[in-house]
Scaffold this motif. Structure first.
Motif, mmCIF file in Angstrom:
data_model
loop_
_atom_site.group_PDB
_atom_site.id
_atom_site.type_symbol
_atom_site.label_atom_id
_atom_site.label_comp_id
_atom_site.label_asym_id
_atom_site.label_seq_id
_atom_site.Cartn_x
_atom_site.Cartn_y
_atom_site.Cartn_z
ATOM 1 N N ALA A 64 8.919 -6.615 11.090
ATOM 2 C CA ALA A 64 7.522 -6.938 10.808
ATOM 3 C C ALA A 64 6.955 -6.091 9.672
ATOM 4 O O ALA A 64 6.158 -6.576 8.859
ATOM 5 C CB ALA A 64 6.680 -6.753 12.069
ATOM 6 N N GLY A 65 7.361 -4.813 9.604
ATOM 7 C CA GLY A 65 6.829 -3.926 8.570
ATOM 8 C C GLY A 65 7.107 -4.419 7.159
ATOM 9 O O GLY A 65 6.169 -4.614 6.363
ATOM 10 N N PRO A 66 8.388 -4.634 6.802
ATOM 11 C CA PRO A 66 8.671 -5.121 5.447
ATOM 12 C C PRO A 66 8.063 -6.487 5.147
ATOM 13 O O PRO A 66 7.607 -6.729 4.019
ATOM 14 C CB PRO A 66 10.208 -5.195 5.425
ATOM 15 N N ILE A 67 8.040 -7.389 6.135
ATOM 16 C CA ILE A 67 7.479 -8.720 5.892
ATOM 17 C C ILE A 67 5.975 -8.631 5.666
ATOM 18 O O ILE A 67 5.421 -9.306 4.778
ATOM 19 C CB ILE A 67 7.814 -9.665 7.070
ATOM 20 N N ALA A 68 5.276 -7.788 6.438
ATOM 21 C CA ALA A 68 3.834 -7.606 6.235
ATOM 22 C C ALA A 68 3.558 -6.992 4.869
ATOM 23 O O ALA A 68 2.622 -7.395 4.163
ATOM 24 C CB ALA A 68 3.268 -6.731 7.352
#
Length: 480
Positions: A230-234
């Motif tokens: 979720a971190g990289p995609i956000a």
């Protein structure tokens, strides 16, 4: 009239494209031997991801820069970096080195596919018999999916996995020589100006973060809410908003936003993204079915998808012939999603006992539906933009296809793993893998085909036109 000398240059251009696409698939069958020799099993997927990441990020950059500064210098830079990266991969002594060298190889590969497509467009305009050449170009793309797994297994079994990389060196050097000696060096037609450094930086970080997040999701045991996913995609989503704002203000944007105001260009980009779901459903999850459910070797699984890959080649060549004869592309493109959806839906019947002949028929439908997308979408994208943006259009088409493939792998991998986990305790591991393939292939294939169908129906129809003056000058250059 066909310009003199185009044949040899065409061979070099298509050869470079073939090598770049081949290296997306040739490593798969060699990876088990590579990890056995070099160790680093936990880094297994990064041998593929490093190449995919750098080649995807650089595709739009090469395309736009070639519009501004000319195809030849950018193509040569890409070829030299690709050949150098290939040689380094062949001498890698551990997995960290191999991953780093694969990233270098991808930096060069990002130039080869979009610039090859743009050059073919300029050498053989689709308004003439060039539509047949565009069909053959799509066929070359299909051939890489046929040749890659086979050659990877052949080199690994009978020579060394290192030859999966070394083979690029002599071939690449020969292609570089042809480009240096025979490809005219014409200036760009997209305008010069200060490079879009801010756009390049934001875009690179955004797409890298997106691909990292999707790659982590594709690994077993990771959920969409994991911080590594979720971190990289956000971060990517936030940076892409910033990128759009930067590009709207840039004097020479790396990805001109005004192109997306053209309905055909936008819908073709969406179709390229969505049909990657169909392609990856077949070229990734069918071999997995053969290996995990039926227990065949990686090399044999590559051979067993030949009905699909050969049909992709045939479908692309047929699309080129139809475009050349009728001077239309939309009617033939609209037929393709029906074939894709039919082939994908039939794969819902996959079991351990599915007849090979029956499955070959289903794969033929998938291939015949995918083939026209490889050549027809290229022509539609290039016809929708002004001549000074042909390189950009070609590159972005490739970019959206590769991003679509990454999204498909993340979604498909999640569904595949959850199905195996649920089915294995009840029906056994082999049957669970068959059930997983029967779930993933229709899910990805039908969704991708339906999105493509809606986009293609909404796309304006138009007749093929010979490109304007800048492209005509190219033909004159090749003739001299």
């Amino acid at each position: 009239m066909k310009p003199r000398g185009n044949g040899l240059v065409l061979l070099a251009v298509l050869g470079g494209m073939f090598l770049a696409m081949l290296d997306q698939t040739i490593v798969g069958t060699a990876l088990p031997r590579i990890t056995a020799e070099l160790g680093g099993t936990t880094l297994y997927t990064w041998v593929v991801t490093a190449y995919l990441l750098t080649s995807t990020v650089t595709v739009p950059l090469y395309g736009r820069l070639s519009d501004q500064h000319g195809r030849k210098p950018l193509l040569l830079i890409g070829m030299i970096v690709f050949v150098g990266g290939s040689a380094l991969c062949g001498v890698a002594q551990d997995m960290v080195q191999l991953i780093a060298f694969r990233a270098i190889q991808g930096l060069g590969a990002g130039a080869l596919l979009p610039l090859s497509i743009a050059l073919v467009m300029e050498m053989f305009p689709p308004g003439s018999n060039g539509a047949r050449v565009q069909g053959a170009l799509g066929g070359v793309m299909g051939l890489t999916y046929l040749a890659g797994p086979f050659l990877g297994g052949l080199f690994t079994d009978h020579a060394s996995w290192r030859w999966a990389f070394y083979v690029n060196v002599p071939l690449g050097l020969a292609l570089i020589a042809i480009v240096v000696l025979r490809l005219p060096n014409r200036p760009g037609v997209g305008g010069g100006g200060r490079p879009d450094y801010a756009g390049i930086a934001v875009f690179t970080v955004a797409i890298s973060a997106l691909l990292l997040g999707l790659t982590e999701k594709g690994l077993d045991g990771h959920t969409w809410t994991d911080v590594t996913v979720a971190g990289p995609i956000a971060l990517a989503a936030a940076l892409l908003v910033v990128f759009v704002l930067v590009e709207r203000r840039a004097a020479s944007p790396i990805m001109p936003m005004h192109l997306f105001g053209n309905r055909t260009y936008t819908l073709v980009s969406l179709t390229s993204f969505s049909t990657a779901f169909c392609m990856y459903a077949g070229v990734v999850f069918l071999p997995r079915y053969f290996q995990e459910a039926l227990g065949v070797s990686a090399t044999e699984s590559g051979l067993r998808i030949y009905p699909m890959t050969l049909a992709m080649v045939a479908g692309s060549v047929l699309m080129g012939a139809l475009m050349s004869r009728t001077k239309l592309y939309k009617p033939w493109l609209v037929v393709a999603p029906f074939l894709l959806a039919a082939g994908a839906l039939l794969c819902a019947n996959l079991t351990l006992g599915t007849s090979g002949v029956v499955l070959a028929g289903w794969m033929l439908l998938l291939g015949l539906g995918m083939g026209p997308m490889l050549s027809g979408l290229t022509v539609a994208a290039q016809q929708s933009v002004e001549p000074q943006y042909i390189g950009t259009a070609s590159a972005n088409l490739t970019f959206f296809r590769q991003i679509g493939g990454s999204v498909a792998l993340a979604i498909g991998g999640t569904l595949y793993t959850s199905t195996v986990t649920a089915e294995a305790p009840v029906h056994g591991l082999a049957a669970a893998h068959a059930s997983a393939a029967a779930a993933v292939i229709p899910a990805l294939g039908v969704v991708g085909a339906l999105i493509a169908l809606v986009a293609l129906v909404a796309m304006p129809g138009r007749r093929l036109e010979v490109p304007a003056t800048p492209q005509s000058k190219v033909e004159a250059g090749f003739a001299s």
